[in-house]
Design a protein around this motif. Structure first.
Motif, mmCIF file in Angstrom:
data_model
loop_
_atom_site.group_PDB
_atom_site.id
_atom_site.type_symbol
_atom_site.label_atom_id
_atom_site.label_comp_id
_atom_site.label_asym_id
_atom_site.label_seq_id
_atom_site.Cartn_x
_atom_site.Cartn_y
_atom_site.Cartn_z
ATOM 1 N N ALA A 1 -22.503 7.722 -3.261
ATOM 2 C CA ALA A 1 -22.068 6.995 -2.064
ATOM 3 C C ALA A 1 -20.800 7.543 -1.405
ATOM 4 N N ARG A 2 -19.774 7.857 -2.205
ATOM 5 C CA ARG A 2 -18.540 8.326 -1.572
ATOM 6 C C ARG A 2 -18.767 9.663 -0.885
ATOM 7 N N SER A 3 -19.577 10.525 -1.521
ATOM 8 C CA SER A 3 -19.880 11.820 -0.912
ATOM 9 C C SER A 3 -21.014 11.716 0.095
ATOM 10 N N VAL B 1 -10.861 1.689 -7.349
ATOM 11 C CA VAL B 1 -11.804 1.498 -6.237
ATOM 12 C C VAL B 1 -12.174 2.872 -5.684
ATOM 13 N N MET B 2 -13.440 3.111 -5.489
ATOM 14 C CA MET B 2 -13.871 4.365 -4.863
ATOM 15 C C MET B 2 -14.589 4.041 -3.556
ATOM 16 N N PRO B 3 -13.821 4.036 -2.444
ATOM 17 C CA PRO B 3 -14.420 3.681 -1.151
ATOM 18 C C PRO B 3 -14.976 4.916 -0.427
ATOM 19 N N ILE C 1 -2.740 2.097 -4.524
ATOM 20 C CA ILE C 1 -2.335 3.509 -4.540
ATOM 21 C C ILE C 1 -3.286 4.283 -3.629
ATOM 22 N N ALA C 2 -2.771 4.751 -2.478
ATOM 23 C CA ALA C 2 -3.616 5.471 -1.516
ATOM 24 C C ALA C 2 -2.982 6.812 -1.137
ATOM 25 N N ILE C 3 -2.235 7.387 -2.087
ATOM 26 C CA ILE C 3 -1.676 8.732 -1.891
ATOM 27 C C ILE C 3 -2.603 9.740 -2.570
ATOM 28 N N LYS C 4 -2.374 11.022 -2.322
ATOM 29 C CA LYS C 4 -3.171 12.082 -2.956
ATOM 30 C C LYS C 4 -2.949 12.029 -4.476
ATOM 31 N N PRO C 5 -4.001 12.278 -5.252
ATOM 32 C CA PRO C 5 -3.864 12.190 -6.719
ATOM 33 C C PRO C 5 -2.722 13.034 -7.283
ATOM 34 N N MET D 1 0.849 -1.191 0.000
ATOM 35 C CA MET D 1 0.000 0.000 0.000
ATOM 36 C C MET D 1 0.880 1.235 0.000
ATOM 37 N N ILE D 2 0.696 2.087 -1.019
ATOM 38 C CA ILE D 2 1.492 3.323 -1.106
ATOM 39 C C ILE D 2 0.667 4.458 -0.506
ATOM 40 N N GLY D 3 1.108 4.957 0.649
ATOM 41 C CA GLY D 3 0.364 6.002 1.361
ATOM 42 C C GLY D 3 -0.611 5.359 2.322
ATOM 43 N N CYS D 4 -0.636 5.883 3.546
ATOM 44 C CA CYS D 4 -1.572 5.304 4.521
ATOM 45 C C CYS D 4 -2.106 6.425 5.407
ATOM 46 N N GLY D 5 -2.919 7.278 4.807
ATOM 47 C CA GLY D 5 -3.520 8.395 5.546
ATOM 48 C C GLY D 5 -4.927 8.019 5.986
ATOM 49 N N ILE E 1 3.306 -1.506 3.992
ATOM 50 C CA ILE E 1 2.915 -0.118 3.714
ATOM 51 C C ILE E 1 4.171 0.675 3.450
ATOM 52 N N ILE E 2 4.091 1.594 2.499
ATOM 53 C CA ILE E 2 5.177 2.575 2.377
ATOM 54 C C ILE E 2 4.568 3.962 2.577
ATOM 55 N N ASN E 3 5.110 4.656 3.569
ATOM 56 C CA ASN E 3 4.633 6.011 3.896
ATOM 57 C C ASN E 3 5.734 6.666 4.733
ATOM 58 N N PRO E 4 6.384 7.706 4.197
ATOM 59 C CA PRO E 4 7.573 8.260 4.858
ATOM 60 C C PRO E 4 7.361 8.650 6.322
ATOM 61 N N SER E 5 6.143 9.125 6.680
ATOM 62 C CA SER E 5 5.965 9.637 8.046
ATOM 63 C C SER E 5 5.362 8.601 8.991
ATOM 64 N N LEU E 6 5.095 7.397 8.479
ATOM 65 C CA LEU E 6 4.379 6.418 9.296
ATOM 66 C C LEU E 6 5.353 5.506 10.036
ATOM 67 N N SER F 1 -6.166 1.297 -7.521
ATOM 68 C CA SER F 1 -6.055 2.723 -7.196
ATOM 69 C C SER F 1 -7.324 3.221 -6.535
ATOM 70 N N ILE F 2 -7.162 3.878 -5.376
ATOM 71 C CA ILE F 2 -8.336 4.486 -4.738
ATOM 72 C C ILE F 2 -8.357 5.992 -5.000
ATOM 73 N N ALA F 3 -7.429 6.474 -5.840
ATOM 74 C CA ALA F 3 -7.315 7.924 -6.072
ATOM 75 C C ALA F 3 -8.517 8.457 -6.847
HETATM 76 N N1 LIG Z 1 -10.752 10.521 2.275
HETATM 77 C C1 LIG Z 1 -11.745 9.973 1.567
HETATM 78 O O1 LIG Z 1 -12.929 10.000 1.940
HETATM 79 C C2 LIG Z 1 -11.424 9.275 0.271
HETATM 80 C C3 LIG Z 1 -12.431 8.511 -0.347
HETATM 81 C C4 LIG Z 1 -12.139 7.844 -1.542
HETATM 82 C C5 LIG Z 1 -10.884 7.945 -2.100
HETATM 83 N N2 LIG Z 1 -9.934 8.706 -1.500
HETATM 84 C C6 LIG Z 1 -8.603 8.781 -2.132
HETATM 85 O O2 LIG Z 1 -7.651 8.234 -1.241
HETATM 86 C C7 LIG Z 1 -6.381 8.829 -1.481
HETATM 87 C C8 LIG Z 1 -5.787 9.269 -0.155
HETATM 88 O O3 LIG Z 1 -6.686 10.213 0.426
HETATM 89 P P1 LIG Z 1 -6.676 10.470 1.999
HETATM 90 O O4 LIG Z 1 -7.911 11.222 2.288
HETATM 91 O O5 LIG Z 1 -6.383 9.206 2.725
HETATM 92 O O6 LIG Z 1 -5.402 11.453 2.078
HETATM 93 P P2 LIG Z 1 -4.305 11.565 3.246
HETATM 94 O O7 LIG Z 1 -4.957 11.366 4.566
HETATM 95 O O8 LIG Z 1 -3.559 12.830 2.989
HETATM 96 O O9 LIG Z 1 -3.347 10.299 2.966
HETATM 97 C C9 LIG Z 1 -2.292 10.318 2.041
HETATM 98 C C10 LIG Z 1 -1.112 9.632 2.686
HETATM 99 O O10 LIG Z 1 -0.036 9.571 1.731
HETATM 100 C C11 LIG Z 1 1.153 9.798 2.450
HETATM 101 N N3 LIG Z 1 2.278 10.173 1.606
HETATM 102 C C12 LIG Z 1 2.715 11.419 1.268
HETATM 103 N N4 LIG Z 1 3.826 11.322 0.491
HETATM 104 C C13 LIG Z 1 4.075 10.002 0.313
HETATM 105 C C14 LIG Z 1 5.076 9.275 -0.381
HETATM 106 N N5 LIG Z 1 6.046 9.884 -1.050
HETATM 107 N N6 LIG Z 1 5.035 7.918 -0.342
HETATM 108 C C15 LIG Z 1 4.062 7.268 0.338
HETATM 109 N N7 LIG Z 1 3.086 7.910 1.030
HETATM 110 C C16 LIG Z 1 3.093 9.262 1.020
HETATM 111 C C17 LIG Z 1 0.788 10.873 3.430
HETATM 112 O O11 LIG Z 1 1.733 10.976 4.471
HETATM 113 P P3 LIG Z 1 1.918 12.419 5.192
HETATM 114 O O12 LIG Z 1 0.649 12.697 5.905
HETATM 115 O O13 LIG Z 1 3.063 12.210 6.079
HETATM 116 O O14 LIG Z 1 2.205 13.407 4.079
HETATM 117 C C18 LIG Z 1 -0.576 10.385 3.901
HETATM 118 O O15 LIG Z 1 -0.452 9.490 4.995
HETATM 119 C C19 LIG Z 1 -6.599 9.993 -2.443
HETATM 120 O O16 LIG Z 1 -6.128 9.659 -3.715
HETATM 121 C C20 LIG Z 1 -8.109 10.190 -2.437
HETATM 122 O O17 LIG Z 1 -8.587 10.648 -3.693
HETATM 123 C C21 LIG Z 1 -10.163 9.353 -0.319
#
Ligand SMILES: NC(=O)c1ccc[n+]([C@@H]2O[C@H](COP(=O)([O-])OP(=O)(O)OC[C@H]3O[C@@H](n4cnc5c(N)ncnc54)[C@H](OP(=O)(O)O)[C@@H]3O)[C@@H](O)[C@H]2O)c1
Length: 252
Positions: free
Chosen positions: A163-165, A108-110, A60-64, A5-9, A29-34, A86-88
């Motif tokens: 649903a997502r909104s 995937v759009m969760p 892919i769970a990082i910001k688009p 999993m790339i990104g774990c926010g 998981i790969i996430n620099p701050s985790l 990709s959940i982006a």
């Molecule tokens: N939130 C929702 O309701 C929702 C619903 C459906 C889809 N999505 C999709 O899910 C994705 C993530 O959204 P989110 O709301 O979870 O955002 P988020 O909370 O900002 O999570 C993104 C994660 O990516 C990490 N990250 C940053 N740079 C990275 C790197 N170089 N390598 C690996 N990880 C890195 C961030 O760490 P840092 O915090 O340390 O920067 C953060 O933990 C987006 O693409 C969004 O479109 C979100």
């Protein structure tokens, strides 16, 4: 099967909280701050730490806005027949293929209630994705709630609008309803408990069966007569969902 999993926010950790206990995937998981993750999940901060490893699934769970910059470097960590999930939001299969080549891709759009196992996920798989890969992707979304498989990416944007909104709409409706209860002289605490428990119970009832909720000339009917007057509620919800869909289209 191995899954990276790339990104774990917010969303990644919502998914992971369930996947860690409900799937037999070997998760990294790969996430620099985790630094911390659920038991059994490996955490890495840098790509170099994954040197020599190749994964069956990459989520892919990082910001688009980070995807174009980061994703190409992950090619070397994918098995040749790996599936990219990709959940982006708004990131199309065509855009992903430009970064990682033609391969199995599932979008995937969760939704956020995934964190309590009650999310709604739309999923779309491209033609390269095998039945076995789609089955695993669906097992992952089923583990966090209800799954709706779509035939195309436009339908995924429509799932987003509905649903997502949806948690956003529900929270606002609940807020207005709580205010109405406060206006009827309940304390904010009592108003919140009355409304949220009513919503929760009514939704459970609606899922289980369609029960009759009114009696002729009763209090509920009087309330509903006002709520449904001139179809205002219907047209407001129609335009709410349509606005979200139109916005999702602009993000493609
Ligand atoms: N939130 C929702 O309701 C929702 C619903 C459906 C889809 N999505 C999709 O899910 C994705 C993530 O959204 P989110 O709301 O979870 O955002 P988020 O909370 O900002 O999570 C993104 C994660 O990516 C990490 N990250 C940053 N740079 C990275 C790197 N170089 N390598 C690996 N990880 C890195 C961030 O760490 P840092 O915090 O340390 O920067 C953060 O933990 C987006 O693409 C969004 O479109 C979100």
């Amino acid at each position: 099967m191995s899954l990276l999993m790339i990104g774990c926010g917010k969303m990644g950790s919502a998914l992971l909280s369930r996947w860690a206990t409900s799937t037999d995937q070997n998760i990294t998981i790969i996430n620099p701050s985790l630094v911390k993750a659920p038991a059994g999940v490996k955490v890495t901060q840098t790509l170099e730490e994954l040197s020599g490893q190749r994964f069956d699934f990459v989520v892919i769970a990082i910001k688009p806005q980070l995807i174009a910059h980061l994703l190409p470097a992950y090619q070397a960590y994918l098995k040749s027949n790996a599936c990219v999930i990709s959940i982006a939001a708004g990131y199309s299969v065509t855009s992903l293929v430009k970064l990682i080549g033609e391969r199995a891709i599932v979008r995937v759009m969760p939704s956020l209630p995934a964190q309590i196992g009650r999310g709604v996920s739309g999923i779309y798989a491209n033609a390269i994705c095998s039945d076995a890969q789609l089955t695993i992707a669906k097992q992952l979304t089923d583990a966090v709630g209800y799954t709706h498989i779509t035939d195309n990416e436009d339908e995924l944007d429509r799932v987003t609008a509905v649903a997502r909104s949806g948690p956003g709409y529900t929270f606002e409706i609940a807020r207005c309803w709580i205010n109405s209860a406060i206006n009827l002289v309940f304390s904010p605490k009592a108003a919140k408990a009355l409304v949220l428990n009513t919503l929760g119970g009514s939704i459970e009832l609606a899922i289980e069966s369609k029960s009759k909720v009114t009696s002729k000339n009763g209090a509920t009917q009087a309330g509903l007569d006002t709520l449904m007057k001139s179809s205002t509620l219907e047209s407001l919800l129609d335009s709410t969902v349509l606005s979200a869909y139109e916005r999702a289209i602009t993000l493609r």
